[in-house]
Design an enzyme around this catalytic site. Structure first.
Site, short mmCIF file in Angstrom:
data_model
loop_
_atom_site.label_atom_id
_atom_site.label_comp_id
_atom_site.label_asym_id
_atom_site.label_seq_id
_atom_site.Cartn_x
_atom_site.Cartn_y
_atom_site.Cartn_z
N CYS A 175 35.32 21.05 -3.04
CA CYS A 175 35.64 19.63 -2.90
C CYS A 175 36.33 19.03 -4.13
O CYS A 175 37.48 19.29 -4.36
CB CYS A 175 34.37 18.85 -2.50
SG CYS A 175 34.80 17.30 -1.66
N LYS A 211 30.08 24.92 -8.14
CA LYS A 211 31.07 23.84 -8.31
C LYS A 211 31.13 23.38 -9.77
O LYS A 211 30.12 22.97 -10.35
CB LYS A 211 30.68 22.68 -7.40
CG LYS A 211 31.64 21.51 -7.38
CD LYS A 211 31.18 20.47 -6.35
CE LYS A 211 32.14 19.31 -6.20
NZ LYS A 211 31.68 18.36 -5.16
N GLU A 256 31.49 21.92 2.49
CA GLU A 256 30.55 21.83 1.37
C GLU A 256 29.15 21.48 1.93
O GLU A 256 29.05 20.68 2.87
CB GLU A 256 31.04 20.72 0.44
CG GLU A 256 30.17 20.43 -0.77
CD GLU A 256 30.76 19.27 -1.61
OE1 GLU A 256 31.62 18.51 -1.10
OE2 GLU A 256 30.33 19.13 -2.76
#
Ligand code: ACM
Length: 282
Positions: free
Chosen positions: A145, A112, A41
């Site tokens: 993540c 995300k 990330e």
């Protein structure tokens, strides 16, 4: 079907040193080949932005920014798909994103969905949902993540046909996500590739963070096929039979997807407050 090579690169980006971080990634990948390679990330910028102005200064529009062009060139050199975390700029809006390239060609930009902690001050939550990218005989589902914490994310990608979850990460909770990703792989019968960073960042007012490394490639049985150490650079690469991720039958004969009971899962589409209490009122 010939085996496909799944790979993860574990690095420790230095905050703000985009050109140096890219040069290190390029050096570590010199001569490497993979059908899918995942980077951490925010792999080019580092993680602990102080404010949105700092994000805007380093963020790039997909797929045209200078760092993104170098990532595209890397995917061409790898002769495969590359999924890399980066800070995306779209006008004045910023996203914690994962760029996807296939042999140099842009194939999508995942934003995300589940932002972690102070990321909520820095980025907009992802507004495009989850999507699967086909290429190199694979169907790749990107996550970033903290998305690991929400099993609905992995399930959505698996139901959309993902063979492998590509998971750029900057994990900080010791070991939990690595274990959870094995379960995400097991319960969906898919491969997972978590590329985590290591090292530390201390940029007040952000809390000092130590990232956990331990990148991994796992199989549809929930086993780790390759694991990186906690605090070192590492390039993991494993050749797998992608057909394993397309067999959704357990040794017991159960069909993992066909035997789902969505009619009993109304919580999956309702906010928590709207879920009625159980018969005991609990
Ligand atoms: C995280 O989502 N970077 C913990």
């Amino acid at each position: 079907m010939p085996p496909v090579r799944l790979a993860a690169l574990q690095t420790a980006p230095e905050f703000g040193a985009v050109a140096d971080n890219l040069a290190r990634i390029e050096a570590l990948l010199a001569g490497a080949r993979a059908d899918l390679l995942v980077l951490p990330e925010l792999a080019t910028t580092g993680y602990c932005f102080r404010d949105r102005a700092e994000v805007l200064a380093l963020a790039e529009p997909y797929p045209e920014g200078p760092a993104l062009r170098r990532l595209a060139a890397l995917s061409r050199a790898l002769d495969g798909l590359l999924v890399a975390g980066f800070a995306e700029r779209d006008g004045t809006r910023t996203y914690n994103a994962a760029a996807v390239f296939d042999r140099g060609e842009p194939r999508g930009c995942y934003r995300k969905v589940h932002l972690f902690g102070f990321e909520r001050e820095l980025f907009e939550p992802g507004d495009r949902g989850f999507f699967v990218v086909p290429g190199r005989g694979l169907r790749v589902g990107p996550l970033v993540c903290f998305d690991w914490f929400f099993p609905e994310a992995a399930r959505t990608l698996a139901l959309r046909g993902a063979d492998v979850l590509a998971h750029p990460s900057n994990l900080v909770l010791p070991g939990w996500a690595q274990q959870a990703m094995r379960v995400r792989g097991l319960e969906n019968r898919v491969f997972t590739v978590t590329a985590n960073r290591f090292g530390a960042e201390a940029r007040p007012p952000r809390p000092a963070l130590r990232f956990t490394g331990m990148s991994q490639v796992t199989d549809p049985g929930g086993r780790a096929l390759a694991e990186a150490p906690a605090q070192a650079e590492a390039l993991l690469a494993v050749d797998v039979d992608v057909e394993e991720a397309r067999r959704k039958t357990l040794p017991s004969g159960n069909e993992v997807f066909a035997e789902r009971r969505p009619e009993t899962y109304e919580w999956a589409t309702r906010p928590a407050a709207a879920v009625p209490p159980g018969p005991s009122g609990t």
